[in-house]
Design a protein around this motif. Sequence first.
Motif, PDB file in Angstrom:
ATOM      1  N   ASP A  65      -5.497 -10.659  -4.418  1.00  0.00           N
ATOM      2  CA  ASP A  65      -5.265  -9.052  -4.473  1.00  0.00           C
ATOM      3  C   ASP A  65      -4.994  -8.608  -5.957  1.00  0.00           C
ATOM      4  O   ASP A  65      -5.056  -7.635  -6.216  1.00  0.00           O
ATOM      5  CB  ASP A  65      -3.854  -8.890  -3.790  1.00  0.00           C
ATOM      6  N   VAL A 186       6.101   5.898  -7.827  1.00  0.00           N
ATOM      7  CA  VAL A 186       5.488   5.091  -6.731  1.00  0.00           C
ATOM      8  C   VAL A 186       6.063   4.930  -5.451  1.00  0.00           C
ATOM      9  O   VAL A 186       7.529   5.320  -5.485  1.00  0.00           O
ATOM     10  CB  VAL A 186       5.370   3.532  -7.329  1.00  0.00           C
ATOM     11  N   GLY A 187       5.594   4.975  -4.154  1.00  0.00           N
ATOM     12  CA  GLY A 187       6.243   4.921  -2.992  1.00  0.00           C
ATOM     13  C   GLY A 187       6.530   6.109  -2.507  1.00  0.00           C
ATOM     14  O   GLY A 187       6.345   7.295  -3.218  1.00  0.00           O
ATOM     15  N   THR A 213       9.073   2.433   1.067  1.00  0.00           N
ATOM     16  CA  THR A 213       7.686   2.866   1.729  1.00  0.00           C
ATOM     17  C   THR A 213       8.075   3.048   3.096  1.00  0.00           C
ATOM     18  O   THR A 213       7.892   1.954   3.849  1.00  0.00           O
ATOM     19  CB  THR A 213       6.587   2.034   1.277  1.00  0.00           C
ATOM     20  N   SER A 239       1.857  -1.599  -8.142  1.00  0.00           N
ATOM     21  CA  SER A 239       1.210  -0.687  -7.270  1.00  0.00           C
ATOM     22  C   SER A 239       0.131  -1.553  -6.286  1.00  0.00           C
ATOM     23  O   SER A 239       0.249  -0.912  -5.057  1.00  0.00           O
ATOM     24  CB  SER A 239       0.022  -0.061  -8.368  1.00  0.00           C
ATOM     25  N   ALA A 240      -0.263  -2.676  -6.479  1.00  0.00           N
ATOM     26  CA  ALA A 240      -0.730  -3.291  -5.497  1.00  0.00           C
ATOM     27  C   ALA A 240       0.037  -3.660  -4.306  1.00  0.00           C
ATOM     28  O   ALA A 240      -0.226  -3.581  -3.350  1.00  0.00           O
ATOM     29  CB  ALA A 240      -1.537  -4.664  -5.944  1.00  0.00           C
ATOM     30  N   GLN A 241       1.240  -3.875  -4.473  1.00  0.00           N
ATOM     31  CA  GLN A 241       2.104  -4.610  -3.629  1.00  0.00           C
ATOM     32  C   GLN A 241       2.542  -3.281  -2.719  1.00  0.00           C
ATOM     33  O   GLN A 241       2.560  -3.355  -1.477  1.00  0.00           O
ATOM     34  CB  GLN A 241       3.437  -5.026  -4.111  1.00  0.00           C
ATOM     35  N   VAL A 242       2.930  -2.264  -3.377  1.00  0.00           N
ATOM     36  CA  VAL A 242       3.404  -0.951  -2.569  1.00  0.00           C
ATOM     37  C   VAL A 242       2.328  -0.468  -1.693  1.00  0.00           C
ATOM     38  O   VAL A 242       2.582   0.070  -0.678  1.00  0.00           O
ATOM     39  CB  VAL A 242       3.935  -0.052  -3.646  1.00  0.00           C
ATOM     40  N   ASP A 243       1.204  -0.350  -2.501  1.00  0.00           N
ATOM     41  CA  ASP A 243      -0.110   0.323  -1.393  1.00  0.00           C
ATOM     42  C   ASP A 243      -0.282  -0.604  -0.164  1.00  0.00           C
ATOM     43  O   ASP A 243      -0.653  -0.250   0.824  1.00  0.00           O
ATOM     44  CB  ASP A 243      -1.334  -0.009  -2.347  1.00  0.00           C
ATOM     45  N   LYS A 244      -0.251  -2.004  -0.685  1.00  0.00           N
ATOM     46  CA  LYS A 244      -0.391  -2.916   0.583  1.00  0.00           C
ATOM     47  C   LYS A 244       0.602  -2.632   1.835  1.00  0.00           C
ATOM     48  O   LYS A 244       0.304  -2.603   3.049  1.00  0.00           O
ATOM     49  CB  LYS A 244      -0.436  -4.330   0.055  1.00  0.00           C
ATOM     50  N   ALA A 246       2.164   0.239   2.387  1.00  0.00           N
ATOM     51  CA  ALA A 246       1.977   1.559   2.772  1.00  0.00           C
ATOM     52  C   ALA A 246       0.851   1.315   3.860  1.00  0.00           C
ATOM     53  O   ALA A 246       0.849   1.826   4.868  1.00  0.00           O
ATOM     54  CB  ALA A 246       1.593   2.520   1.693  1.00  0.00           C
ATOM     55  N   LYS A 247      -0.185   0.444   3.662  1.00  0.00           N
ATOM     56  CA  LYS A 247      -1.323   0.489   4.365  1.00  0.00           C
ATOM     57  C   LYS A 247      -0.695  -0.097   5.779  1.00  0.00           C
ATOM     58  O   LYS A 247      -1.247   0.036   6.825  1.00  0.00           O
ATOM     59  CB  LYS A 247      -2.373  -0.363   3.902  1.00  0.00           C
TER      60      LYS A 247
END
Length: 253
Positions: A65, A186-187, A213, A239-244, A246-247
């Motif tokens: 990731d 973020v978040g 999140t 960013s990658a972890q928070v986005d994942k 959230a998804k």
Amino acid sequence: MKKSVSRVVAAAAVVAALGLTTACNDDDSSGKDKGGKGTDKATTAPAAAPLTKAKLEQAALVSKDVEGFEITKMSEKEAAEGGNAKSDKAECQPVAELLGSEFTLAPTASVFQTYAVTGPGANADNPEAGLGGMIRLSAHKPGDAEKVLEGVRSAVKDCAGGFTATDGSGDKQQVTEVKEVLIPEVGEESVGFTLATKDKEEGGKLKFIVVRTGAQVTSFFGFNMTAPDQPEIPQLVVSAQVDKVAKAGKAKG
């Protein structure tokens, strides 16, 4: 980072060090924090339902990731070694707990990971050699995630002068300063801060970013094994972890 923080910090340092003759680049791909004071977007909307343990594990970062980083899952035993960190000041407990693995507002599920630079970025000549850290994903009962962020934010403000933390084995760690730091937004809400620590053997700093999140709280800490006063958390990892997360929260089923 040596034993001067908690056992869970030491465990993360050991795992991260396996890939570190090394450390983080500070170009835009690794992403040093560049501004903002986090976010505070708590609303009166209905509280979100927490992710299950299985969904939380699916939401955890893996190495593919984030190019240039090795992500390693911590075992239940490694995570548990953090114990129950307690502050000598009640108002500082929400921050002290981040040095352990047990929390007043107990999550419904948690996953712990460590991160370290790998590949071309793992260059011994890199001036930031020594960066590493840990990520903790936690799912909370409706309404509790908001309380976690509120508690951390208040503790950061109330405990600027420091406190004494005691881990589950009775070892004490002197925190000499708690300081809020600028972080990218973020978040749904977030806060960033550093802890300055000192004991008879050594001193240093840890950097924390705590993000909500939905019903999930993602806590990051970063340390620098070669320059203890200069911790950092790569923004790419954040960013990658928070986005994942959230998804995962939006996915059905």
